[in-house]
Design a protein around this motif. Sequence first.
Motif, PDB file in Angstrom:
ATOM      1  N   HIS A  29     -27.334   1.626 -24.228  1.00 28.31           N
ATOM      2  CA  HIS A  29     -27.036   1.049 -22.914  1.00 28.31           C
ATOM      3  C   HIS A  29     -25.986   1.882 -22.190  1.00 28.31           C
ATOM      4  CE1 HIS A  29     -29.153  -2.846 -23.413  1.00 28.31           C
ATOM      5  NE2 HIS A  29     -28.828  -2.722 -24.675  1.00 28.31           N
ATOM      6  N   MET A  30     -24.947   2.268 -22.893  1.00 25.52           N
ATOM      7  CA  MET A  30     -23.865   3.017 -22.262  1.00 25.52           C
ATOM      8  C   MET A  30     -24.346   4.370 -21.752  1.00 25.52           C
ATOM      9  SD  MET A  30     -20.658   2.120 -24.824  1.00 25.52           S
ATOM     10  CE  MET A  30     -19.425   2.761 -23.674  1.00 25.52           C
ATOM     11  N   LEU A  31     -25.183   5.045 -22.546  1.00 21.08           N
ATOM     12  CA  LEU A  31     -25.710   6.334 -22.101  1.00 21.08           C
ATOM     13  C   LEU A  31     -26.676   6.172 -20.937  1.00 21.08           C
ATOM     14  CD1 LEU A  31     -26.329   8.075 -25.557  1.00 21.08           C
ATOM     15  CD2 LEU A  31     -24.573   8.653 -23.868  1.00 21.08           C
ATOM     16  N   GLU A  32     -27.490   5.112 -20.982  1.00 19.15           N
ATOM     17  CA  GLU A  32     -28.454   4.875 -19.909  1.00 19.15           C
ATOM     18  C   GLU A  32     -27.756   4.561 -18.594  1.00 19.15           C
ATOM     19  OE1 GLU A  32     -31.866   1.565 -19.117  1.00 19.15           O
ATOM     20  OE2 GLU A  32     -31.899   2.539 -21.083  1.00 19.15           O
ATOM     21  N   GLU A  33     -26.671   3.767 -18.671  1.00 22.52           N
ATOM     22  CA  GLU A  33     -25.934   3.388 -17.463  1.00 22.52           C
ATOM     23  C   GLU A  33     -24.884   4.425 -17.074  1.00 22.52           C
ATOM     24  OE1 GLU A  33     -24.165  -0.365 -18.200  1.00 22.52           O
ATOM     25  OE2 GLU A  33     -26.054  -1.364 -18.714  1.00 22.52           O
ATOM     26  N   LYS A  34     -24.702   5.466 -17.918  1.00 23.50           N
ATOM     27  CA  LYS A  34     -23.624   6.442 -17.742  1.00 23.50           C
ATOM     28  C   LYS A  34     -22.280   5.730 -17.630  1.00 23.50           C
ATOM     29  CE  LYS A  34     -26.375  10.157 -15.728  1.00 23.50           C
ATOM     30  NZ  LYS A  34     -27.670   9.598 -16.121  1.00 23.50           N
ATOM     31  N   ALA A  35     -22.078   4.735 -18.489  1.00 25.10           N
ATOM     32  CA  ALA A  35     -20.851   3.943 -18.485  1.00 25.10           C
ATOM     33  C   ALA A  35     -19.641   4.837 -18.715  1.00 25.10           C
ATOM     34  CB  ALA A  35     -20.923   2.872 -19.574  1.00 25.10           C
ATOM     35  N   LEU A  36     -18.611   4.672 -17.894  1.00 26.31           N
ATOM     36  CA  LEU A  36     -17.367   5.448 -17.960  1.00 26.31           C
ATOM     37  C   LEU A  36     -17.616   6.939 -17.753  1.00 26.31           C
ATOM     38  CD1 LEU A  36     -15.711   3.743 -21.103  1.00 26.31           C
ATOM     39  CD2 LEU A  36     -15.367   3.163 -18.695  1.00 26.31           C
ATOM     40  N   GLY A  37     -18.817   7.286 -17.284  1.00 22.31           N
ATOM     41  CA  GLY A  37     -19.177   8.690 -17.120  1.00 22.31           C
ATOM     42  C   GLY A  37     -19.407   9.393 -18.442  1.00 22.31           C
ATOM     43  N   ILE A  38     -19.756   8.632 -19.463  1.00 28.08           N
ATOM     44  CA  ILE A  38     -19.886   9.170 -20.817  1.00 28.08           C
ATOM     45  C   ILE A  38     -21.099  10.086 -20.941  1.00 28.08           C
ATOM     46  CG2 ILE A  38     -21.245   7.226 -21.671  1.00 28.08           C
ATOM     47  CD1 ILE A  38     -19.767   7.404 -24.284  1.00 28.08           C
ATOM     48  N   THR A  39     -20.937  11.207 -21.657  1.00 22.42           N
ATOM     49  CA  THR A  39     -22.027  12.130 -21.946  1.00 22.42           C
ATOM     50  C   THR A  39     -22.387  12.015 -23.431  1.00 22.42           C
ATOM     51  OG1 THR A  39     -20.556  13.960 -22.527  1.00 22.42           O
ATOM     52  CG2 THR A  39     -21.139  13.706 -20.186  1.00 22.42           C
ATOM     53  N   SER A  40     -23.499  12.636 -23.809  1.00 28.02           N
ATOM     54  CA  SER A  40     -23.924  12.577 -25.214  1.00 28.02           C
ATOM     55  C   SER A  40     -22.885  13.196 -26.134  1.00 28.02           C
ATOM     56  CB  SER A  40     -25.269  13.290 -25.391  1.00 28.02           C
ATOM     57  OG  SER A  40     -26.284  12.638 -24.663  1.00 28.02           O
ATOM     58  N   GLY A  41     -22.301  14.331 -25.702  1.00 28.69           N
ATOM     59  CA  GLY A  41     -21.274  14.968 -26.513  1.00 28.69           C
ATOM     60  C   GLY A  41     -20.051  14.088 -26.684  1.00 28.69           C
ATOM     61  N   GLN A  42     -19.614  13.439 -25.581  1.00 34.02           N
ATOM     62  CA  GLN A  42     -18.469  12.532 -25.667  1.00 34.02           C
ATOM     63  C   GLN A  42     -18.786  11.323 -26.536  1.00 34.02           C
ATOM     64  OE1 GLN A  42     -18.005  12.034 -21.399  1.00 34.02           O
ATOM     65  NE2 GLN A  42     -16.042  13.106 -21.445  1.00 34.02           N
ATOM     66  N   ALA A  43     -20.047  10.878 -26.481  1.00 34.45           N
ATOM     67  CA  ALA A  43     -20.443   9.725 -27.289  1.00 34.45           C
ATOM     68  C   ALA A  43     -20.281  10.025 -28.773  1.00 34.45           C
ATOM     69  CB  ALA A  43     -21.895   9.339 -26.987  1.00 34.45           C
ATOM     70  N   GLY A  44     -20.630  11.236 -29.195  1.00 29.98           N
ATOM     71  CA  GLY A  44     -20.445  11.620 -30.589  1.00 29.98           C
ATOM     72  C   GLY A  44     -18.974  11.693 -30.967  1.00 29.98           C
ATOM     73  N   ASP A  45     -18.153  12.229 -30.038  1.00 27.56           N
ATOM     74  CA  ASP A  45     -16.710  12.277 -30.291  1.00 27.56           C
ATOM     75  C   ASP A  45     -16.147  10.866 -30.469  1.00 27.56           C
ATOM     76  OD1 ASP A  45     -16.848  15.011 -30.031  1.00 27.56           O
ATOM     77  OD2 ASP A  45     -16.138  15.030 -27.949  1.00 27.56           O
ATOM     78  N   LEU A  46     -16.578   9.942 -29.599  1.00 27.21           N
ATOM     79  CA  LEU A  46     -16.078   8.566 -29.671  1.00 27.21           C
ATOM     80  C   LEU A  46     -16.468   7.905 -30.989  1.00 27.21           C
ATOM     81  CD1 LEU A  46     -16.835   7.418 -26.013  1.00 27.21           C
ATOM     82  CD2 LEU A  46     -14.579   7.789 -27.022  1.00 27.21           C
ATOM     83  N   GLY A  47     -17.681   8.199 -31.464  1.00 29.45           N
ATOM     84  CA  GLY A  47     -18.089   7.669 -32.761  1.00 29.45           C
ATOM     85  C   GLY A  47     -17.220   8.197 -33.886  1.00 29.45           C
ATOM     86  N   SER A  48     -16.773   9.439 -33.755  1.00 28.33           N
ATOM     87  CA  SER A  48     -15.913  10.033 -34.775  1.00 28.33           C
ATOM     88  C   SER A  48     -14.492   9.477 -34.724  1.00 28.33           C
ATOM     89  CB  SER A  48     -15.866  11.556 -34.613  1.00 28.33           C
ATOM     90  OG  SER A  48     -17.128  12.125 -34.883  1.00 28.33           O
ATOM     91  N   TYR A  49     -14.049   9.048 -33.528  1.00 27.36           N
ATOM     92  CA  TYR A  49     -12.689   8.502 -33.420  1.00 27.36           C
ATOM     93  C   TYR A  49     -12.514   7.298 -34.337  1.00 27.36           C
ATOM     94  CZ  TYR A  49     -12.052  11.340 -29.188  1.00 27.36           C
ATOM     95  OH  TYR A  49     -11.946  12.373 -28.302  1.00 27.36           O
ATOM     96  N   ALA A  50     -13.504   6.412 -34.346  1.00 25.85           N
ATOM     97  CA  ALA A  50     -13.406   5.210 -35.185  1.00 25.85           C
ATOM     98  C   ALA A  50     -13.373   5.594 -36.666  1.00 25.85           C
ATOM     99  CB  ALA A  50     -14.571   4.264 -34.913  1.00 25.85           C
ATOM    100  N   THR A  51     -14.206   6.547 -37.069  1.00 25.70           N
ATOM    101  CA  THR A  51     -14.229   6.935 -38.483  1.00 25.70           C
ATOM    102  C   THR A  51     -12.965   7.697 -38.872  1.00 25.70           C
ATOM    103  OG1 THR A  51     -15.582   8.860 -37.867  1.00 25.70           O
ATOM    104  CG2 THR A  51     -16.738   6.929 -38.704  1.00 25.70           C
ATOM    105  N   PHE A  52     -12.385   8.438 -37.919  1.00 26.53           N
ATOM    106  CA  PHE A  52     -11.092   9.072 -38.202  1.00 26.53           C
ATOM    107  C   PHE A  52     -10.017   8.003 -38.387  1.00 26.53           C
ATOM    108  CE2 PHE A  52      -6.966  10.693 -36.737  1.00 26.53           C
ATOM    109  CZ  PHE A  52      -6.790  11.720 -37.650  1.00 26.53           C
ATOM    110  N   GLY A  53     -10.044   6.980 -37.540  1.00 22.12           N
ATOM    111  CA  GLY A  53      -9.106   5.875 -37.701  1.00 22.12           C
ATOM    112  C   GLY A  53      -9.284   5.191 -39.043  1.00 22.12           C
ATOM    113  N   MET A  54     -10.542   5.069 -39.494  1.00 22.02           N
ATOM    114  CA  MET A  54     -10.806   4.464 -40.801  1.00 22.02           C
ATOM    115  C   MET A  54     -10.227   5.322 -41.926  1.00 22.02           C
ATOM    116  SD  MET A  54     -14.716   3.067 -40.320  1.00 22.02           S
ATOM    117  CE  MET A  54     -14.766   2.295 -41.939  1.00 22.02           C
ATOM    118  N   LEU A  55     -10.289   6.633 -41.769  1.00 26.01           N
ATOM    119  CA  LEU A  55      -9.687   7.526 -42.755  1.00 26.01           C
ATOM    120  C   LEU A  55      -8.190   7.256 -42.861  1.00 26.01           C
ATOM    121  CD1 LEU A  55      -9.554  10.078 -44.562  1.00 26.01           C
ATOM    122  CD2 LEU A  55      -9.412  11.432 -42.462  1.00 26.01           C
ATOM    123  N   VAL A  56      -7.528   7.160 -41.705  1.00 24.94           N
ATOM    124  CA  VAL A  56      -6.081   6.888 -41.697  1.00 24.94           C
ATOM    125  C   VAL A  56      -5.796   5.517 -42.305  1.00 24.94           C
ATOM    126  CG1 VAL A  56      -4.076   6.539 -40.212  1.00 24.94           C
ATOM    127  CG2 VAL A  56      -5.697   8.370 -39.697  1.00 24.94           C
ATOM    128  N   GLY A  57      -6.570   4.509 -41.882  1.00 26.05           N
ATOM    129  CA  GLY A  57      -6.350   3.156 -42.378  1.00 26.05           C
ATOM    130  C   GLY A  57      -6.562   3.038 -43.877  1.00 26.05           C
TER     131      GLY A  57
END
Length: 455
Positions: A43-71
Amino acid sequence: MSSSPPALSARASRLALLVVGLCWLAVLFDGLDMFIYGSVLPHMLEEKALGITSGQAGDLGSYATFGMLVGALAAGTVADRIGRKKLMVSCVTLFSLASGLCAVAGSVSVFGLGRTLAGVGLGGLLPTAISMVSDYAPRGRAAITIGLLMTAHHAGGILSAYVALWIVEPLGWRAAFWVCVVPLLFVPLLLRFLPESLTFLVAHGRAEEARTLAGRYDVELPAAPAGKPVTARWENLANLFRGREWIQTLLYWLASFGGLLLVYGVAVWLPTLMRGEGYELGSALTFVVLFNLGGIVGMLLAGRASDLPHARLRSRGGTPTGAPRISAIWFALTACGVFLLSVHMPLTLTFVVVFLTGVFLNSAQTMVYATVSIGSAPANRATAVGWTSGMGRFGAVFGPWLGGQLLAANKGEWGFTAFAIAGFSSMVFIGIAALRTARRTAAAGPVERKLSPAH
């Protein structure tokens, strides 16, 4: 005259099950928050929510897993200072508020901050919940209770698909993250009904309080820890690299890296990649449900399948190799399943492949941890498993990023192939580790085999 003790035991068992149930719900919310991003991403990619691109979407997915590493790396130290109960409450509060930040985010950077903070809470919750469940599981049922706890994470993934299906379409993607704030209402229940960890109480000299709780809940009282100095802990890490043990250690780490790359890469990108293969959004979200249902079934099957060869090998005096064998076979089947998803098949057949991939993928990684745990000396076990898990978390960060880069380069069709290669690589690494263990066991004499624990 004999009816009173059974009544007390039944009441105590209900109290223990209440604790397990509270932990299960906490992990359910953990899974919902983890998988919700992948479920709403199309949905977010289809609506271009926040101006998000496919590359940014992958980065955002990694942010959560990086946070999980720290946690995950910080959880043990923090829990030792403030207690398991307080840490669980803090983790649920953190990832719930972080989802609220995602819901109100006006830019990609703020959304990314929300996902990173959510990851810290998510990463800290699961190991803490496992510790609580281990303390309060009904007598003689600790292993199966932990297995059931792990199913909650996949149940959360199923719930995330239905949240995306029923809420996002009429209300928008932000509504899905508002749903992930709802666990805040669960915090008072944790504060009111969840007791402190028995292990924590015993370790901090509160033995009488721990003894009272153990009697009330009819569970075993943990033994007091030996209390190893910091230098001894570092020595345990050094033991993983002494002699030729560094080869085995790196094999386990590489297998864990590929396994978690695959788990989190598929978790984030499955709906989007399936839509790219021409499936409707409703079908793509059904794939998420089937994938996580498979995960639940796989968690319950893999341990049993590993135990069968485990028992036979022990009866002949050998080292148990059931877990690594099952892990290698499961990774091979996972790689085949993931690769097949790149082929447009009839919908019913695709459903079957997605379900079976979920069965094998999630439990294959779990069997890596079981392999390390079974093969490590008792004094080194926590260090070996902890570092194997920590190294794997780097794969969890890399997987979502890799999927985003492939989509950004208009190579989305290579996503499933890349993830299949990761599964095949983990099969090779854990398979070589199993062969090395089997050869070393065959070369060792009966006395040495009995006295020397395998790595």
